[in-house]
Write a protein that holds these residues in place. Structure first.
Motif, short mmCIF file in Angstrom:
data_model
loop_
_atom_site.label_atom_id
_atom_site.label_comp_id
_atom_site.label_asym_id
_atom_site.label_seq_id
_atom_site.Cartn_x
_atom_site.Cartn_y
_atom_site.Cartn_z
N GLU A 31 -9.36 70.53 -30.16
CA GLU A 31 -9.55 71.95 -30.42
C GLU A 31 -8.15 72.44 -30.83
N ALA A 74 -12.98 72.61 -33.00
CA ALA A 74 -12.89 74.06 -33.20
C ALA A 74 -11.45 74.41 -33.51
N TYR A 110 -16.68 76.00 -35.60
CA TYR A 110 -16.39 77.07 -34.65
C TYR A 110 -14.93 77.54 -34.73
N GLY A 112 -12.57 79.90 -32.14
CA GLY A 112 -12.53 80.54 -30.83
C GLY A 112 -11.57 81.70 -30.77
N VAL A 146 -19.36 79.44 -40.47
CA VAL A 146 -18.58 79.31 -39.24
C VAL A 146 -19.14 80.27 -38.19
N ARG A 147 -19.16 79.83 -36.94
CA ARG A 147 -19.54 80.69 -35.82
C ARG A 147 -18.31 81.08 -35.02
N ILE A 149 -16.76 81.83 -31.53
CA ILE A 149 -17.04 81.56 -30.12
C ILE A 149 -16.01 82.27 -29.26
N TYR A 183 -20.98 83.58 -29.93
CA TYR A 183 -21.35 82.44 -29.11
C TYR A 183 -20.29 82.25 -28.03
N ASN A 185 -17.60 79.90 -25.73
CA ASN A 185 -16.79 78.74 -25.38
C ASN A 185 -16.63 78.80 -23.86
N HIS A 211 -19.69 75.19 -27.24
CA HIS A 211 -18.40 74.51 -27.03
C HIS A 211 -18.03 74.84 -25.59
#
Length: 306
Positions: A31, A74, A110, A112, A146-147, A149, A183, A185, A211
């Motif tokens: 990550e 991520a 993802y 974050g 892309v999401r 998180i 979403y 993490n 994640h």
């Protein structure tokens, strides 16, 4: 499920150096920290120069990960997206979009970050602000595959009185932010010290836990009886020092990792469990940080199905 690590704990090493070490240490994914590298906090690592990130940089990064047999799980830019200063907030959003662009170029699913909070105003104001801010950011990311998180860190050090500085710390707030297209993490360490059973939060929110971070929390015996839940008030020189708990690497605190990993499997989690090293006992030098990461690997690797 893959066992990974967040690169932020090694801010002075290059991404190439971290990738080589992580493979040797048995990690399967990274990550990757993507701060601009201008912050004062030690964990604000700039392991991916996202400003001006183009096709050449994307090819080189993908080649690096392929060479070491690693997955890029991520990109990480954990900042206050509701910062009370309008100019600073705009800077944060601009960099977040650059991180999203880099993730899209790398085909990383993802990015974050934190919800954050305007600590100068009541919680209700920040909730209203988030409902204006995040749909635009979510749409920007979604258009690029892309999401976004959100880590459920309390970020109490951001508030002048040690109250929550990131409005994503409880299941109540998760359910609210899911409505904004965000979403999770998921990190059990923060839930542990605020009195929430981490394992019980997995099944109800499994469809949004894409994640997860592996960080432990140690409750220091007897100290909460002196300071109370909100921590030190008279001599709190460090805003992050509550005096009654501290972060630890997995296996050195209260989190039941066997139960956590079992519940993640039971509820269909197939993402990356990423070690986030913020253990003060195994910090201060590169060698100590790496030892902490080895302890975490030794704790978690036997629990993850090959």
């Amino acid at each position: 499920m893959k066992l990974g690590m967040l690169t932020a704990c090694l801010p002075r090493l290059s991404l190439a150096e971290i990738a080589a070490w992580a493979t040797q240490a048995g990690y399967e994914a990274l990550e990757v920290a993507a701060w601009p590298g201008t912050g004062g906090r030690d964990f604000e690592a700039a392991h991916l120069p996202v400003a001006g990130f183009g096709a050449r940089e994307a090819d080189e990064t993908r080649a690096l990960f392929e060479r070491h047999g690693l997955e890029l799980s991520a990109l990480a830019y954990y900042e206050n997206n509701l910062h009370p200063d309008a100019e600073r907030r705009a800077e944060i959003h601009a960099h977040l979009r650059a991180v999203v662009d880099a993730a899209a170029a790398l085909r990383v699913p993802y990015v974050g970050t934190f919800v954050g909070r305007d600590w100068t105003r009541p919680v209700a104001h920040s909730l209203d602000e988030a409902e204006k801010v995040f749909p635009r950011l979510v749409e920007y990311a979604g258009e690029r595959g892309v999401r976004i998180i959100i880590e459920n860190c309390v970020m109490e050090g951001w508030h002048p009185d040690g109250y929550p500085g990131n409005l994503a710390y409880s299941p109540e707030l998760w359910e609210w932010m899911f409505g904004l297209g965000l979403y999770l993490n998921w990190d059990p360490s923060h839930l542990t010290w605020i009195g929430v059973d981490p394992v019980k939060t997995i099944a109800p929110h499994a469809d949004r836990i894409v994640h997860a971070q592996a960080k432990d929390c140690q409750i220091l015996p007897g100290t909460v009886d002196r300071y109370g839940f909100f921590g030190k008030a008279v001599r709190r020189d460090n805003p992050w020092d509550t005096g009654w708990w501290r972060y630890r690497v997995p296996g050195r605190g209260q989190v039941d990792w066997n139960a956590v990993v079992d519940a993640l499997y039971e509820n269909g989690f197939t993402g990356t469990l990423s070690v986030e090293h913020e253990d003060p006992l195994w910090s201060g030098t590169e060698d100590k940080v790496k030892t902490g990461l080895r302890i975490a690997h030794r704790t978690l690797r036997p629990l993850i199905v090959d």
